[in-house]
Design an enzyme around this catalytic site. Structure first.
Site, PDB file in Angstrom:
ATOM      1  N   ASN A 288       6.200  35.670 -22.561  1.00 31.90           N
ATOM      2  CA  ASN A 288       7.053  36.331 -21.122  1.00 31.90           C
ATOM      3  C   ASN A 288       6.448  37.903 -20.954  1.00 31.90           C
ATOM      4  OD1 ASN A 288       8.660  35.121 -24.024  1.00 31.90           O
ATOM      5  ND2 ASN A 288      10.747  36.570 -23.280  1.00 31.90           N
ATOM      6  N   ASP A 289       7.959  38.782 -21.561  1.00 33.25           N
ATOM      7  CA  ASP A 289       7.666  40.475 -21.539  1.00 33.25           C
ATOM      8  C   ASP A 289       6.106  40.415 -21.510  1.00 33.25           C
ATOM      9  OD1 ASP A 289      10.260  38.995 -21.395  1.00 33.25           O
ATOM     10  OD2 ASP A 289      10.731  40.191 -22.368  1.00 33.25           O
ATOM     11  N   PHE A 346      10.982  40.515 -30.987  1.00 34.17           N
ATOM     12  CA  PHE A 346      11.809  40.287 -29.166  1.00 34.17           C
ATOM     13  C   PHE A 346      10.750  41.395 -28.790  1.00 34.17           C
ATOM     14  CE2 PHE A 346      15.268  37.634 -28.614  1.00 34.17           C
ATOM     15  CZ  PHE A 346      15.075  36.242 -29.286  1.00 34.17           C
ATOM     16  N   ARG A 405      18.900  44.685 -27.224  1.00 34.85           N
ATOM     17  CA  ARG A 405      17.300  44.427 -27.871  1.00 34.85           C
ATOM     18  C   ARG A 405      16.720  44.916 -26.371  1.00 34.85           C
ATOM     19  NH1 ARG A 405      19.470  40.041 -25.565  1.00 34.85           N
ATOM     20  NH2 ARG A 405      19.102  39.046 -23.975  1.00 34.85           N
ATOM     21  N   GLU A 454      18.974  43.238 -20.530  1.00 35.01           N
ATOM     22  CA  GLU A 454      17.741  43.359 -20.636  1.00 35.01           C
ATOM     23  C   GLU A 454      16.890  43.923 -20.889  1.00 35.01           C
ATOM     24  OE1 GLU A 454      16.645  39.085 -20.465  1.00 35.01           O
ATOM     25  OE2 GLU A 454      18.581  38.662 -22.024  1.00 35.01           O
TER      26      GLU A 454
HETATM   27  C1  FRU Z   1      13.468  38.958 -21.196  1.00 34.70           C
HETATM   28  C2  FRU Z   1      14.054  38.779 -23.005  1.00 34.70           C
HETATM   29  C3  FRU Z   1      14.416  40.126 -24.081  1.00 34.70           C
HETATM   30  C4  FRU Z   1      13.946  39.529 -25.142  1.00 34.70           C
HETATM   31  C5  FRU Z   1      12.781  39.007 -24.681  1.00 34.70           C
HETATM   32  C6  FRU Z   1      12.884  37.698 -25.756  1.00 34.70           C
HETATM   33  O1  FRU Z   1      12.730  38.196 -21.271  1.00 34.70           O
HETATM   34  O2  FRU Z   1      14.938  37.950 -23.564  1.00 34.70           O
HETATM   35  O3  FRU Z   1      15.080  40.599 -23.231  1.00 34.70           O
HETATM   36  O4  FRU Z   1      13.906  39.996 -26.286  1.00 34.70           O
HETATM   37  O5  FRU Z   1      12.977  38.341 -23.304  1.00 34.70           O
HETATM   38  O6  FRU Z   1      11.278  36.522 -25.458  1.00 34.70           O
END
Ligand code: FRU
Length: 703
Positions: A288-289, A346, A405, A454
């Site tokens: 993901n991110d 994360f 976070r 986020e």
């Molecule tokens: C955004 C998120 C962040 C978190 C991460 C977890 O997509 O939810 O807030 O740090 O992905 O994988």
């Protein structure tokens, strides 16, 4: 399960024949009522359910036609089932269980003299999840000959407030077992077979009695759908122990695990059907991110949220890739491993501590410092003295503790201090909080702005065409931004919140720190599902951000980084193509992946556009809108003829209109369609003033 037909089975254990007695069925719940079980409350209905109940996700994994399913009347209903007494006459009690995972509230209990001596719950506590039942085993060898009862309990009324049970048997063979294996690590990879529909199990890797890796994996029950790998190089020549507690006794995958210097599928790597050819994706597993975007010593670093062991979100690690030119990526090993199961790494960011404020490096070798969320602790700092290949944790972690976070750290040059913009839930409000630090270790809270969720971002952009003028930008995961001033401690918002992207897959973007030529370059998580692939999700193509006046107001614009030109193959150019009302004109475009630049003048047409592999990109000059694949965006008033830039890969169409004033990244499985490029006009005639199409070369191969 063990067929009921056989009478006696002989197992040879250490040379001795051991008699395995036939199973004793306690209940299969195949009749219309609960027979001699006592029923309390209303959750269990008049009798065992015929599978799925109204408004329930599909229930699977039970045997026969019926099962205990306390979703009768939905999650709100409660109740209890109590079995008649029975004598424990085998070594194990096996049963199928699913539903809610709340100890004491959605569970099955084994009672002796009215006390609970064994208990089990379903697997689910979060939204989503699965209604599948899985085997569970109690070892009851110490209870042999005792008289017991079973109790199935549903006291929970919220989400997953129900329990499913089926096929309870006494047996001499456990339905689930604790698996264990030992070997000396000699090769590069430990290869692990995954099956998409297999239950998620927790696997442990131990070295010297210490758990060194622990993660969830859908280890193949029968045949693997794909393979993932675990890097064995840190354990070379050491004895490695694998443990899989609570495995289905029929599970095949554990024996398939093996070490090798390649991983199964490596020869096909990047050639898979849906694999994007010029967007970054992880070799295996889920991303993901983007995290820790930073330039250092000739390398752009792309760290990212990564599940190395499956194609769904989970087991959050920091994956790592590097590039010399922002377009060709090379995936390296994992950068950050979770300290322990459940303490996930994360999102976060990276800086180069050029002035060595932390003291961790030297002026010649400044540290690459990352700030990330450790879910068990808070915001943490780690640093690398070898260009991001290995990291050491700051011993004072966590440096910030709060409900939040995703720390984004930047150097605030005028104040000569660091700033952390971090997602913060303060008094129930979704905010960006700003902290500052002289040395990346001591952080002091400064201020907050509300209304952001986020993955925050914070940076300064020069105003195009207004020398000496600049503004600060702040945004969060959806990219919607505010423009204002930032003094190193406080963000003063001077604009409304502007939408930034009009696509269907953009989330959690980040911009690079430390880019040598000062460009502001952004990559986002391309939320795009790639079915039946050994990888899932992607990164958007890097864009350069600028701030300029559009229809008189400041707007942040995005255009593909100029390095796209490094991927150009054959080119076709056209000028002044007239497309008549109702006509569809096909363009002879080279290859199947494209970089397209075009300028369309409305003429008399109401609509005109491009049909890309059957997907319409439509300019509506009456509505003044741009449409593509169900998404739409308003066209700026000043755009009389519209310049479009389009990137077409196997899983995406990224549209940039009016020099990036409109950014519409679209995730779509282009690879499923046949490659074609057409022009069309409706309700009048349009002129395609210019059209250039380049074939885009793969970043993974020479082609
Ligand atoms: C955004 C998120 C962040 C978190 C991460 C977890 O997509 O939810 O807030 O740090 O992905 O994988």
């Amino acid at each position: 399960m063990i067929p009921a037909s056989f009478v006696v089975l002989l197992l040879y254990v250490t040379g001795q024949a051991v008699q395995v007695r036939p199973d004793i069925l306690i209940a299969d719940f195949e009749s219309e009522d609960y027979r001699d079980w006592q029923v309390e409350g209303n959750a269990f209905g008049p009798g065992p359910a015929e599978g799925t109940l109204p408004n329930q996700m599909e229930v699977t994994g039970y045997q026969g036609k019926r099962l205990v399913n306390s979703f009768y009347g939905g999650d709100r209903s409660t109740g209890r089932l109590l079995s008649p007494p029975f004598r424990i006459q085998r070594h194990y009690i096996n049963f199928l269980i699913g539903g809610g995972g709340y100890p004491g509230r959605t569970c099955i209990n084994l009672l002796i003299n009215n006390s609970v001596v064994r208990t089990a719950t379903g697997p689910n506590t979060q939204p989503g999840g699965s209604e599948r039942l899985h085997w569970h085993t109690w070892d009851v060898r110490d209870l042999e000959d005792q008289v017991a009862r079973l109790e199935i309990v549903d006291l929970a009324t919220g989400g997953w407030g129900h329990i499913n049970v089926d096929h309870i048997v006494q047996s001499d063979r456990p339905a689930v077992v604790d698996l264990r294996r030992e070997f000396v690590a000699e090769k590069k990879y430990l290869n692990l077979p995954v099956e998409r529909r297999a239950p998620r199990r927790r696997m442990r890797v131990l070295v010297d009695g210490e758990v060194v890796r622990e993660f969830d994996i859908r280890l193949a029950a029968t045949a693997p759908d794909y393979w993932v790998f675990l890097d064995l190089t840190p354990f070379r020549a050491q004895t490695v122990v694998l443990e899989l507690p609570g495995a289905d006794a029929e599970l095949k995958g554990f024996d398939m695990i093996h070490q090798d210097d390649t991983f199964p599928g490596e020869s096909e790597l990047y050639r898979e059907k849906y694999r994007p050819q010029f967007h970054f994706t992880s070799r295996r597993g889920w991303n993901n991110d983007p995290n820790g975007l930073v330039y250092h010593r000739g390398e752009y670093h792309l760290f990212y949220q990564h599940n190395p062991y499956g194609t769904q979100w989970g087991n959050m690690h920091w994956g790592h890739a590097i590039s010399h030119d922002l377009v060709h990526w090379k995936e390296l090993g994992i950068a950050l491993y979770p300290r322990r199961y459940g303490d996930w790494c994360f999102s976060g960011s990276a800086v180069i501590d050029v002035h060595n404020t932390s003291g961790w490096g030297t002026p010649d070798n400044p540290p690459l410092v990352v700030a990330y969320t450790s879910t068990g602790r808070g915001e943490c700092i780690a640093y690398s003295l070898d260009n991001g290949r290995t990291f050491r944790e700051y011993e004072g972690n966590p440096v910030v503790r709060h409900r939040g976070r995703d720390p984004k750290v930047i150097w605030y040059a005028p104040g000569r201090h660091w700033v952390m913009a971090v997602y913060d839930e303060f008094e129930g409000k979704r905010c960006i909080a700003f902290y500052r630090s002289p040395d990346l270790k001591q952080w002091e809270f400064c201020s907050r702005i509300e209304g952001f969720y986020e993955c925050p971002e914070l940076f300064e952009l020069p105003v195009e065409g207004e020398p000496g003028h600049s503004r600060w930008i702040a945004y969060a995961a959806d990219g919607a931004y505010v423009i204002g001033q930032f003094d190193g401690q406080k963000f003063t918002v001077e604009s409304g919140k502007h939408p930034y992207n009009y696509g269907n897959c953009f989330y959690a973007s980040q911009t690079f720190n430390n880019v040598p030529d000062g460009r502001r370059i952004q990559i986002a998580w391309g939320r795009m599902n790639f079915p039946d692939m050994p990888f899932n999700q992607m990164m958007t193509f890097p864009v350069e951000l600028t701030l300029r006046r559009v229809d008189g107001d400041l707007r942040m614009c995005a255009t593909p980084v100029r390095e796209i030109a490094l991927l150009h193959g054959e080119e076709r150019s056209f000028q002044d193509l007239i497309v008549r009302d109702g006509e569809t004109r096909s363009v002879d475009a080279p290859g199947s992946l494209w970089h397209i630049v075009t300028e369309i003048a409305p003429g008399t047409a109401r609509q005109a556009g491009l049909r890309i592999c059957g997907i319409d990109l439509t300019l509506d000059f009456v509505e003044r809108k741009l449409h593509c694949h169900g998404q739409s965006a308003p066209l700026p008033r000043e755009a009389t003829s519209v310049r479009l830039e389009i990137l077409v890969d196997r899983g995406s169409i990224e549209v940039f209109a009016h020099n990036g004033a409109i950014y519409m990244p679209i995730g779509v499985l282009v690879a499923d369609k046949s490659p074609s490029l057409e022009l069309f006009a409706r309700s009048g005639e349009a002129t395609i003033k210019k059209l250039t199409v380049w074939r885009v070369k793969s970043i993974w191969f020479d082609d």
